[in-house]
Design a protein around this motif. Structure first.
Motif, PDB file in Angstrom:
ATOM      1  N   TYR A  12       0.851  -1.187   0.000  1.00 44.13           N
ATOM      2  CA  TYR A  12       0.000   0.000   0.000  1.00 44.13           C
ATOM      3  C   TYR A  12       0.883   1.232   0.000  1.00 44.13           C
ATOM      4  O   TYR A  12       1.857   1.325   0.748  1.00 44.13           O
ATOM      5  N   ASP A  13       0.522   2.200  -0.847  1.00 49.53           N
ATOM      6  CA  ASP A  13       1.268   3.453  -0.922  1.00 49.53           C
ATOM      7  C   ASP A  13       0.250   4.590  -0.920  1.00 49.53           C
ATOM      8  O   ASP A  13      -0.555   4.723  -1.847  1.00 49.53           O
ATOM      9  N   GLY A  14       0.273   5.394   0.155  1.00 46.36           N
ATOM     10  CA  GLY A  14      -0.679   6.496   0.272  1.00 46.36           C
ATOM     11  C   GLY A  14      -0.277   7.413   1.394  1.00 46.36           C
ATOM     12  O   GLY A  14       0.832   7.942   1.412  1.00 46.36           O
ATOM     13  N   TRP A  49      -7.214  -2.875   2.385  1.00 50.05           N
ATOM     14  CA  TRP A  49      -8.362  -2.728   1.503  1.00 50.05           C
ATOM     15  C   TRP A  49      -8.308  -1.376   0.801  1.00 50.05           C
ATOM     16  O   TRP A  49      -7.551  -0.484   1.171  1.00 50.05           O
ATOM     17  N   MET A  50      -9.150  -1.248  -0.225  1.00 48.33           N
ATOM     18  CA  MET A  50      -9.336   0.019  -0.916  1.00 48.33           C
ATOM     19  C   MET A  50     -10.840   0.203  -1.101  1.00 48.33           C
ATOM     20  O   MET A  50     -11.511  -0.637  -1.695  1.00 48.33           O
ATOM     21  N   SER A  51     -11.369   1.290  -0.541  1.00 49.18           N
ATOM     22  CA  SER A  51     -12.805   1.556  -0.621  1.00 49.18           C
ATOM     23  C   SER A  51     -13.143   2.282  -1.917  1.00 49.18           C
ATOM     24  O   SER A  51     -12.315   3.018  -2.455  1.00 49.18           O
ATOM     25  N   PRO A  52     -14.364   2.124  -2.414  1.00 49.18           N
ATOM     26  CA  PRO A  52     -14.767   2.836  -3.629  1.00 49.18           C
ATOM     27  C   PRO A  52     -14.960   4.320  -3.349  1.00 49.18           C
ATOM     28  O   PRO A  52     -15.207   4.698  -2.185  1.00 49.18           O
ATOM     29  N   TRP A  73      -2.245  -6.941  -9.593  1.00 49.31           N
ATOM     30  CA  TRP A  73      -3.381  -6.042  -9.517  1.00 49.31           C
ATOM     31  C   TRP A  73      -2.905  -4.693  -8.985  1.00 49.31           C
ATOM     32  O   TRP A  73      -2.200  -4.628  -7.968  1.00 49.31           O
ATOM     33  N   THR A  74      -3.312  -3.635  -9.639  1.00 49.52           N
ATOM     34  CA  THR A  74      -3.056  -2.288  -9.136  1.00 49.52           C
ATOM     35  C   THR A  74      -4.403  -1.617  -8.912  1.00 49.52           C
ATOM     36  O   THR A  74      -5.196  -1.458  -9.845  1.00 49.52           O
ATOM     37  N   VAL A  75      -4.665  -1.259  -7.665  1.00 46.62           N
ATOM     38  CA  VAL A  75      -5.929  -0.613  -7.302  1.00 46.62           C
ATOM     39  C   VAL A  75      -5.607   0.821  -6.909  1.00 46.62           C
ATOM     40  O   VAL A  75      -4.786   1.062  -6.028  1.00 46.62           O
ATOM     41  N   ARG A  76      -6.271   1.768  -7.570  1.00 42.30           N
ATOM     42  CA  ARG A  76      -5.990   3.182  -7.332  1.00 42.30           C
ATOM     43  C   ARG A  76      -7.295   3.911  -7.033  1.00 42.30           C
ATOM     44  O   ARG A  76      -8.321   3.638  -7.656  1.00 42.30           O
ATOM     45  N   ASP A  80      -5.289   9.111  -5.283  1.00 46.84           N
ATOM     46  CA  ASP A  80      -4.034   8.617  -5.861  1.00 46.84           C
ATOM     47  C   ASP A  80      -3.279   7.693  -4.900  1.00 46.84           C
ATOM     48  O   ASP A  80      -2.058   7.562  -4.978  1.00 46.84           O
ATOM     49  N   GLU A  81      -4.004   7.058  -3.979  1.00 46.95           N
ATOM     50  CA  GLU A  81      -3.419   5.998  -3.169  1.00 46.95           C
ATOM     51  C   GLU A  81      -3.456   4.717  -3.992  1.00 46.95           C
ATOM     52  O   GLU A  81      -4.366   4.514  -4.807  1.00 46.95           O
ATOM     53  N   THR A  82      -2.487   3.837  -3.787  1.00 41.04           N
ATOM     54  CA  THR A  82      -2.442   2.600  -4.566  1.00 41.04           C
ATOM     55  C   THR A  82      -2.278   1.384  -3.667  1.00 41.04           C
ATOM     56  O   THR A  82      -1.589   1.434  -2.649  1.00 41.04           O
ATOM     57  N   LEU A  83      -2.949   0.327  -4.075  1.00 40.94           N
ATOM     58  CA  LEU A  83      -2.805  -0.983  -3.442  1.00 40.94           C
ATOM     59  C   LEU A  83      -2.341  -1.930  -4.542  1.00 40.94           C
ATOM     60  O   LEU A  83      -3.054  -2.148  -5.526  1.00 40.94           O
ATOM     61  N   THR A  84      -1.131  -2.451  -4.393  1.00 40.83           N
ATOM     62  CA  THR A  84      -0.558  -3.339  -5.407  1.00 40.83           C
ATOM     63  C   THR A  84      -0.521  -4.754  -4.860  1.00 40.83           C
ATOM     64  O   THR A  84       0.120  -5.013  -3.833  1.00 40.83           O
ATOM     65  N   ILE A  85      -1.215  -5.666  -5.529  1.00 39.67           N
ATOM     66  CA  ILE A  85      -1.290  -7.061  -5.096  1.00 39.67           C
ATOM     67  C   ILE A  85      -0.614  -7.917  -6.163  1.00 39.67           C
ATOM     68  O   ILE A  85      -1.073  -7.973  -7.312  1.00 39.67           O
ATOM     69  N   THR A  86       0.469  -8.558  -5.792  1.00 42.05           N
ATOM     70  CA  THR A  86       1.204  -9.422  -6.715  1.00 42.05           C
ATOM     71  C   THR A  86       0.835 -10.870  -6.430  1.00 42.05           C
ATOM     72  O   THR A  86       1.150 -11.392  -5.356  1.00 42.05           O
TER      73      THR A  86
END
Length: 229
Positions: A12-14, A49-52, A73-76, A80-86
């Motif tokens: 997570y990067d935010g 998690w990343m909320s809508p 998976w890259t969730v933004r 502009d916070e990102t959740l990267t799931i490898t």
């Protein structure tokens, strides 16, 4: 809803950074766009998690790339916070249509609290007015939609005991309601007879006002309406 069981790492990067090392986890992608990462403990709480509103981009493994991850998976989100799931190894991947949930059926006390507060919405503030009870959204009805003394929209979630899941529920409603230009900006009020400290802390962090309700006082106000003198 999409259910994926995979060995994965999560970054997570935010507002801060966080890393989950490689392990077998459950990934949930819901119809509202939210993405959450779960371990086989912690009850209902996700590890991250990343909320809508947020957006998921999936990059499959390049063909012929031996030893490469299954996918990334890259969730933004709009901040502009990102959740990267490898995903290193996928053991299960399925999609299920759950349909529209009817929402939580309240017990008698909660239902009566909603009725009483709707009738005496100025309990929440002078000059407040009720727009509608059970205001419909795509993920269930909001208990009360009100206007405050300045005309702003306010979503009110009512519980007998205020816990973290109630705050999460109101947060989801607010995210949807704030997409409606006729309502936005929409603020939130979390109202309950008792509010747990953890729920109050989470609500305050999300800019949601907490109100403790006195059931007997509200009932007394209801009785007073029918007195002649």
């Amino acid at each position: 809803m999409r259910l994926v069981i995979a060995r994965c790492t999560v970054d997570y990067d935010g507002r801060l950074t966080a890393h989950l090392p490689s392990a077998l986890r459950l990934l949930l992608v819901k119809a509202d766009g939210s993405v959450s990462v779960h371990a086989d403990d912690r009850a209902y709480k996700p590890l991250n998690w990343m909320s809508p509103p947020c957006w998921l981009t999936e990059e499959p493994r390049a063909s012929g790339a031996a030893g490469a991850p299954e996918s990334r998976w890259t969730v933004r989100n709009k901040a502009d916070e990102t959740l990267t799931i490898t995903l290193e190894e996928i053991q299960h991947d399925s999609t299920h249509e759950l349909g529209v949930d009817p929402g939580l059926v309240k017990d008698g006390v909660e239902a009566h609290l909603q009725e009483l507060l709707a009738a005496h919405v100025t309990t929440l503030g002078e000059g407040w007015s009720l727009v509608r009870r059970e205001y419909p959204t795509a993920i269930g009805p909001v208990d009360l939609l009100c206007r405050d003394d300045s005309g702003g929209s306010v979503a009110v979630e009512i519980k007998r005991r205020g816990e973290i899941d109630g705050v999460e529920q109101l947060t989801r409603y607010l995210e949807l309601l704030n997409r409606d230009p006729l309502l936005a900006p929409v603020s939130g009020v979390f109202a309950a007879q008792q509010i747990k400290p953890q729920a109050r802390t989470l609500a305050t962090d999300r800019g949601i006002r907490c109100v403790t309700l006195d059931y007997e006082t509200l009932r007394g106000a209801e009785v007073d309406e029918f007195r002649l003198f």
